[in-house]
Design an enzyme around this catalytic site. Structure first.
Site, short mmCIF file in Angstrom:
data_model
loop_
_atom_site.label_atom_id
_atom_site.label_comp_id
_atom_site.label_asym_id
_atom_site.label_seq_id
_atom_site.Cartn_x
_atom_site.Cartn_y
_atom_site.Cartn_z
CE LYS A 199 -4.42 -1.50 1.87
NZ LYS A 199 -4.23 -2.95 2.13
CD GLU A 234 -11.83 5.40 1.59
OE1 GLU A 234 -12.12 6.48 1.08
OE2 GLU A 234 -11.18 4.51 1.01
CB SER A 236 -0.26 -8.24 -1.15
OG SER A 236 -1.04 -9.09 -0.33
#
Ligand SMILES: *Cc1c(COP(=O)(O)O)cnc(C)c1O
Length: 393
Positions: A89, A111, A377
């Site tokens: 991310k 968010e 990931s």
């Protein structure tokens, strides 16, 4: 065939920008500038330097020998779990914070559901000294206390969303409301390849460093840039978009997207959007999403918080609808077993999201000489509590 975005912001029939008129100026400013900004030499230089020195890129492409022996094929792991903050991310939030700065923004909003994107956003705001406000459902704030603490330590303000189901979609509504009220000084960092155009394309470009690295690393190890298959889990779809990006238009590379089947695709508790979704609009984008007969978004479920999303990004909706991508759903139990197996066979504790991608080898068979790259990931530290409960550790 071209599986990337077209000039109008569509992947096939999916994508676009279905937004309230009051949001139009914000999104339009971004749309008009993002490609130009990203092409600037100074932007590229700063982005690349931060990916290298701050995130720790390139992440290794690791040949998983014992896993490969067990499943009788050649399995490589792209180690996004080794990124700073523990997952892919950060690639996107670094890119977007630089974009925000170039556009003269001083205030960042985001968010978050489980808190992973909130932490990645708070991290880059601290790095750049920008104000950071993260909206989070009141229920999620209670469920995800460690990530709330991380965000606060990093200097972010965490604002509870107290309407509706008090979870991710309510936090999203609050964030959009804030952006409408603060159109000039604020940038909204979206955490996956979702949202109105240009977000899915912009986020995919920031994450595309993953497949850019796979190409050269695989060339070093196997003498070719293209694997036979590239595999990634899909929540909103950003780690998958990064891993697939440079292979989208190479038909010789099989693309495998792995979704969360939760307690079973048809159990009523799942997040298997390709199997269950219908065309609809979520987060300003036309895509596949799980909904009731009259179009209300249904609450998704997965044991992994990162895959607990009722839609997929428009790129993935198109990969599914066009048949370019092979979609596989994995249950909670299958994912947990695969996660534990990676620990035992390779000494790597994966995020439960990534464990879904690893679980396909039990049922999806490959040839002995196939080169299969799995995008790992994230790392499993954040999931320890869930592993403990599941296996009575
Ligand atoms: C957030 C997250 C995901 C799911 O998000 P995508 O946008 O689909 O990549 C997957 N794995 C990890 C480790 C995550 O933190």
């Amino acid at each position: 065939m071209n599986y990337n975005v077209n000039k109008k912001g569509y992947y096939g029939e999916f994508g676009g920008a279905y937004i309230p008129e009051m949001l139009y100026p914000n999104v339009e400013e971004l749309r008009q500038n993002y490609l130009e900004v990203m092409a600037e030499e100074s932007f590229q230089k700063e982005f690349r330097e931060l990916l290298k020195d701050y995130v720790g890129r390139p992440t290794p492409l690791y040949f998983a020998k014992r896993l490969s022996e067990k499943y009788k094929t050649k399995i490589y792991l792209k180690r996004e779990d080794l990124c700073h903050t523990g997952a892919h991310k950060i690639n996107n939030t670094i890119g977007q914070i630089l974009m925000a700065k170039r556009l003269g923004k001083t205030r960042i909003i985001a968010e978050t559901g489980a808190g992973q994107h909130g932490v990645a956003t708070a991290t880059v705001c601290a790095l750049m000294g920008l104000e950071c406000i993260v909206f989070m459902g009141e229920i999620d704030i209670k469920r995800q206390a460690p990530n709330v603490a991380r965000m606060k330590m990093l200097g972010a303000k965490v604002v509870p969303a107290i309407s509706g189901s008090k979870t991710l979609k309510d936090a999203t509504n609050e964030t959009i409301r804030d952006w409408i009220n603060n159109p000039v000084d604020t940038h909204y960092i979206i955490g996956s390849v979702v949202g109105p155009h240009p977000y899915p394309d912009m986020v995919a470009r920031f994450q595309s460093v993953v497949s850019e690295e796979i190409k050269s690393q695989l060339n070093e190890k196997e003498g070719r840039e293209n694997p036979d298959f590239v595999v990634a889990c899909v929540g909103g779809g950003s780690n998958a978009a990064g891993a697939f990006y440079h292979y989208l238009d190479k038909p010789e590379v099989g693309i495998i997207a792995v979704e969360a089947a939760g307690k079973g695709i048809y159990s009523g508790e799942s997040a298997a959007t390709s199997a269950l979704g219908k065309v609809g609009i979520i987060h300003g984008s036309k895509t596949l999403l799980m909904q009731t007969a009259d179009g209300q978004i249904t609450e998704p479920y997965s044991i992994s918080a990162g895959l607990d999303y009722p839609g997929v990004g428009p790129m993935h909706a198109n990969l599914f609808a066009s048949g370019r991508g092979e979609f596989i759903s994995i249950t909670d139990d299958e994912a947990m077993q695969a996660g534990l197996e990676l620990c035992k066979l390779e000494g790597i504790i994966p995020a439960i999201e990534s464990s879904h991608a690893l679980a396909i080898f039990e049922t999806r068979k490959f040839k002995k000489d196939d080169v299969v790259v799995v995008n790992l990931s994230g790392r499993g530290d954040k999931d320890l509590e869930t592993y403990i409960k599941h296996f009575n550790l």
